[in-house]
Design a protein around this motif. Structure first.
Motif, PDB file in Angstrom:
ATOM      1  N   LEU A 150       0.820  -1.207   0.000  1.00 22.52           N
ATOM      2  CA  LEU A 150       0.000   0.000   0.000  1.00 22.52           C
ATOM      3  C   LEU A 150       0.857   1.261   0.000  1.00 22.52           C
ATOM      4  O   LEU A 150       0.536   2.245  -0.673  1.00 22.52           O
ATOM      5  CB  LEU A 150      -0.939  -0.001   1.207  1.00 22.52           C
ATOM      6  N   LEU A 151       1.945   1.249   0.743  1.00 25.62           N
ATOM      7  CA  LEU A 151       2.825   2.422   0.774  1.00 25.62           C
ATOM      8  C   LEU A 151       3.497   2.637  -0.582  1.00 25.62           C
ATOM      9  O   LEU A 151       3.657   3.780  -1.026  1.00 25.62           O
ATOM     10  CB  LEU A 151       3.871   2.268   1.881  1.00 25.62           C
ATOM     11  N   VAL A 152       3.879   1.559  -1.236  1.00 29.24           N
ATOM     12  CA  VAL A 152       4.454   1.678  -2.580  1.00 29.24           C
ATOM     13  C   VAL A 152       3.414   2.241  -3.539  1.00 29.24           C
ATOM     14  O   VAL A 152       3.704   3.131  -4.350  1.00 29.24           O
ATOM     15  CB  VAL A 152       4.986   0.318  -3.067  1.00 29.24           C
ATOM     16  N   GLU A 153       2.174   1.750  -3.456  1.00 26.82           N
ATOM     17  CA  GLU A 153       1.118   2.252  -4.325  1.00 26.82           C
ATOM     18  C   GLU A 153       0.787   3.712  -4.037  1.00 26.82           C
ATOM     19  O   GLU A 153       0.303   4.436  -4.905  1.00 26.82           O
ATOM     20  CB  GLU A 153      -0.126   1.374  -4.189  1.00 26.82           C
ATOM     21  N   ALA A 154       1.072   4.154  -2.813  1.00 25.54           N
ATOM     22  CA  ALA A 154       0.858   5.550  -2.450  1.00 25.54           C
ATOM     23  C   ALA A 154       2.016   6.442  -2.874  1.00 25.54           C
ATOM     24  O   ALA A 154       1.966   7.656  -2.658  1.00 25.54           O
ATOM     25  CB  ALA A 154       0.634   5.671  -0.948  1.00 25.54           C
ATOM     26  N   GLY A 155       3.079   5.859  -3.445  1.00 25.82           N
ATOM     27  CA  GLY A 155       4.171   6.650  -3.983  1.00 25.82           C
ATOM     28  C   GLY A 155       5.487   6.572  -3.251  1.00 25.82           C
ATOM     29  O   GLY A 155       6.452   7.216  -3.649  1.00 25.82           O
ATOM     30  N   LEU A 156       5.585   5.795  -2.159  1.00 23.66           N
ATOM     31  CA  LEU A 156       6.844   5.674  -1.444  1.00 23.66           C
ATOM     32  C   LEU A 156       7.745   4.662  -2.145  1.00 23.66           C
ATOM     33  O   LEU A 156       7.258   3.687  -2.724  1.00 23.66           O
ATOM     34  CB  LEU A 156       6.603   5.249   0.006  1.00 23.66           C
ATOM     35  N   PRO A 157       9.067   4.850  -2.099  1.00 23.92           N
ATOM     36  CA  PRO A 157       9.973   3.917  -2.773  1.00 23.92           C
ATOM     37  C   PRO A 157      10.082   2.604  -2.003  1.00 23.92           C
ATOM     38  O   PRO A 157      10.333   2.595  -0.797  1.00 23.92           O
ATOM     39  CB  PRO A 157      11.310   4.661  -2.775  1.00 23.92           C
ATOM     40  N   GLN A 158       9.921   1.492  -2.709  1.00 25.48           N
ATOM     41  CA  GLN A 158      10.014   0.192  -2.043  1.00 25.48           C
ATOM     42  C   GLN A 158      11.381  -0.016  -1.410  1.00 25.48           C
ATOM     43  O   GLN A 158      11.499  -0.686  -0.381  1.00 25.48           O
ATOM     44  CB  GLN A 158       9.723  -0.929  -3.047  1.00 25.48           C
ATOM     45  N   ARG A 159      12.413   0.567  -2.012  1.00 28.87           N
ATOM     46  CA  ARG A 159      13.770   0.381  -1.493  1.00 28.87           C
ATOM     47  C   ARG A 159      13.928   0.921  -0.078  1.00 28.87           C
ATOM     48  O   ARG A 159      14.812   0.481   0.674  1.00 28.87           O
ATOM     49  CB  ARG A 159      14.766   1.066  -2.433  1.00 28.87           C
ATOM     50  N   ALA A 160      13.086   1.865   0.321  1.00 31.34           N
ATOM     51  CA  ALA A 160      13.155   2.432   1.672  1.00 31.34           C
ATOM     52  C   ALA A 160      12.251   1.707   2.659  1.00 31.34           C
ATOM     53  O   ALA A 160      12.212   2.068   3.835  1.00 31.34           O
ATOM     54  CB  ALA A 160      12.781   3.914   1.635  1.00 31.34           C
ATOM     55  N   LEU A 161      11.543   0.671   2.193  1.00 35.19           N
ATOM     56  CA  LEU A 161      10.603  -0.079   3.024  1.00 35.19           C
ATOM     57  C   LEU A 161      11.149  -1.483   3.207  1.00 35.19           C
ATOM     58  O   LEU A 161      11.094  -2.296   2.291  1.00 35.19           O
ATOM     59  CB  LEU A 161       9.223  -0.106   2.367  1.00 35.19           C
ATOM     60  N   ARG A 162      11.676  -1.787   4.379  1.00 32.47           N
ATOM     61  CA  ARG A 162      12.425  -3.028   4.581  1.00 32.47           C
ATOM     62  C   ARG A 162      11.679  -3.993   5.513  1.00 32.47           C
ATOM     63  O   ARG A 162      11.404  -3.668   6.668  1.00 32.47           O
ATOM     64  CB  ARG A 162      13.797  -2.727   5.182  1.00 32.47           C
ATOM     65  N   MET A 163      11.395  -5.173   5.006  1.00 30.42           N
ATOM     66  CA  MET A 163      10.897  -6.238   5.874  1.00 30.42           C
ATOM     67  C   MET A 163      12.006  -6.618   6.848  1.00 30.42           C
ATOM     68  O   MET A 163      13.175  -6.763   6.451  1.00 30.42           O
ATOM     69  CB  MET A 163      10.466  -7.436   5.039  1.00 30.42           C
ATOM     70  N   THR A 164      11.646  -6.772   8.109  1.00 33.48           N
ATOM     71  CA  THR A 164      12.638  -6.906   9.179  1.00 33.48           C
ATOM     72  C   THR A 164      12.217  -8.003  10.152  1.00 33.48           C
ATOM     73  O   THR A 164      11.045  -8.108  10.510  1.00 33.48           O
ATOM     74  CB  THR A 164      12.764  -5.576   9.942  1.00 33.48           C
ATOM     75  N   VAL A 165      13.187  -8.808  10.568  1.00 32.74           N
ATOM     76  CA  VAL A 165      12.956  -9.867  11.553  1.00 32.74           C
ATOM     77  C   VAL A 165      13.498  -9.419  12.906  1.00 32.74           C
ATOM     78  O   VAL A 165      14.633  -8.937  13.001  1.00 32.74           O
ATOM     79  CB  VAL A 165      13.623 -11.180  11.120  1.00 32.74           C
ATOM     80  N   VAL A 166      12.667  -9.566  13.936  1.00 31.32           N
ATOM     81  CA  VAL A 166      13.062  -9.201  15.303  1.00 31.32           C
ATOM     82  C   VAL A 166      12.734 -10.363  16.231  1.00 31.32           C
ATOM     83  O   VAL A 166      12.054 -11.311  15.866  1.00 31.32           O
ATOM     84  CB  VAL A 166      12.317  -7.932  15.778  1.00 31.32           C
ATOM     85  N   ILE A 167      13.217 -10.259  17.449  1.00 28.62           N
ATOM     86  CA  ILE A 167      12.789 -11.134  18.548  1.00 28.62           C
ATOM     87  C   ILE A 167      11.907 -10.289  19.458  1.00 28.62           C
ATOM     88  O   ILE A 167      12.332  -9.238  19.935  1.00 28.62           O
ATOM     89  CB  ILE A 167      13.994 -11.713  19.302  1.00 28.62           C
ATOM     90  N   ASP A 168      10.678 -10.733  19.652  1.00 28.64           N
ATOM     91  CA  ASP A 168       9.707  -9.895  20.351  1.00 28.64           C
ATOM     92  C   ASP A 168       9.805 -10.044  21.860  1.00 28.64           C
ATOM     93  O   ASP A 168      10.727 -10.687  22.386  1.00 28.64           O
ATOM     94  CB  ASP A 168       8.284 -10.173  19.850  1.00 28.64           C
ATOM     95  N   GLU A 169       8.823  -9.456  22.557  1.00 29.40           N
ATOM     96  CA  GLU A 169       8.840  -9.429  24.015  1.00 29.40           C
ATOM     97  C   GLU A 169       8.659 -10.811  24.633  1.00 29.40           C
ATOM     98  O   GLU A 169       8.971 -11.028  25.810  1.00 29.40           O
ATOM     99  CB  GLU A 169       7.748  -8.478  24.534  1.00 29.40           C
ATOM    100  N   LEU A 170       8.206 -11.786  23.834  1.00 31.41           N
ATOM    101  CA  LEU A 170       8.026 -13.155  24.309  1.00 31.41           C
ATOM    102  C   LEU A 170       9.210 -14.044  23.939  1.00 31.41           C
ATOM    103  O   LEU A 170       9.197 -15.240  24.226  1.00 31.41           O
ATOM    104  CB  LEU A 170       6.739 -13.741  23.716  1.00 31.41           C
ATOM    105  N   GLY A 171      10.212 -13.462  23.283  1.00 32.48           N
ATOM    106  CA  GLY A 171      11.366 -14.235  22.841  1.00 32.48           C
ATOM    107  C   GLY A 171      11.121 -15.018  21.565  1.00 32.48           C
ATOM    108  O   GLY A 171      11.875 -15.944  21.251  1.00 32.48           O
ATOM    109  N   ALA A 172      10.056 -14.657  20.829  1.00 31.94           N
ATOM    110  CA  ALA A 172       9.700 -15.365  19.600  1.00 31.94           C
ATOM    111  C   ALA A 172      10.078 -14.539  18.382  1.00 31.94           C
ATOM    112  O   ALA A 172      10.186 -13.309  18.444  1.00 31.94           O
ATOM    113  CB  ALA A 172       8.197 -15.657  19.591  1.00 31.94           C
ATOM    114  N   GLY A 173      10.251 -15.213  17.241  1.00 32.03           N
ATOM    115  CA  GLY A 173      10.497 -14.511  15.992  1.00 32.03           C
ATOM    116  C   GLY A 173       9.265 -13.728  15.574  1.00 32.03           C
ATOM    117  O   GLY A 173       8.131 -14.194  15.714  1.00 32.03           O
TER     118      GLY A 173
END
Length: 225
Positions: free
Chosen positions: A144-167
């Motif tokens: 949706l952000l890309v369709e709204a005109g933002l560059p996909q290169r600046a939008l990064r899918m990211t993996v974290v470890i959350d507050e429960l210690g899960a991916g």
């Protein structure tokens, strides 16, 4: 870089955003009133965010296996155009679009695990039926952000470890004011430092390769809701 835009360009982006999110809502069988866009109450984060630092990277990383399968299915979603800016010059109009996408999509999609949804432990895909887990929800926000005109290169899918210690998967928006996180667990868009997550890795800048973000105890799956 995108930013410092005229009122006319912001208006065109908002209209594109309205069309994109309205059509996505209809595809998911959800009624949404586009006239609400731009109303004062529609933007819980109408003020500009406090500037934050950019997160540091720590070398090349391999993507999750489910991301590799997603890229085989939809290769254009995993390619970065090197001519696009790697960061967004953030202004009021763009910040409103980012905050609105985060809140609207979080309210549109019913959280469900990949095991319950698809019968597999981890699958990255678009939640076109109105159901999805963390990465599916962030992928829809990115689209949706890309369709709204933002560059996909600046939008990064990211993996974290959350507050429960899960991916867990989030969407990182890289800007000239720092890196901000869109998350299905929160209505607010926060700087990466404010989330309390441990950051593992994210998409790289120039290709489908990913980069480490300091915590190399990478989960193989991001299967939490």
């Amino acid at each position: 870089m995108i930013g410092n835009t005229s009122n006319g360009l912001i208006s065109r982006r908002l209209k594109a955003f309205i069309r994109a999110i309205a059509s996505t809502s209809l595809a998911a069988g959800i009624l949404w009133n586009p006239l609400q866009i731009g109303a004062a109450h529609a933007f819980p984060q109408s003020g500009m965010p406090v500037a934050a630092d950019a997160i540091l990277t720590d070398g090349r990383a391999g993507p999750t296996p489910a991301w590799i399968e997603f890229c085989k299915k939809l290769p254009r979603e995993c390619a970065h155009d090197a001519t696009e800016p790697a960061t967004i010059a953030l202004d009021q109009g763009l910040w409103q679009i980012i905050a609105e996408v985060n809140e609207r999509v979080n309210g549109m999609i019913i959280p469900v695990t990949d095991q319950d949804h698809w019968g597999v432990a981890d699958r990255w895909d678009y939640p076109d039926d109105g159901l999805g887990d963390c990465e599916d929800i962030q992928l829809l926000k990115r689209r949706l952000l890309v369709e709204a005109g933002l560059p996909q290169r600046a939008l990064r899918m990211t993996v974290v470890i959350d507050e429960l210690g899960a991916g867990h998967a989030v969407l990182m928006v890289r800007t000239d004011r720092g890196d901000y996180i869109l998350d299905n667990k929160r209505k607010a868009v926060l700087s990466w430092q404010q989330t309390g997550y441990r950051y593992v890795k994210r998409e790289g800048s120039d290709s489908a390769a990913w980069v480490w973000l300091g915590n190399r105890s990478a989960p193989l799956m991001t299967a939490t809701k």
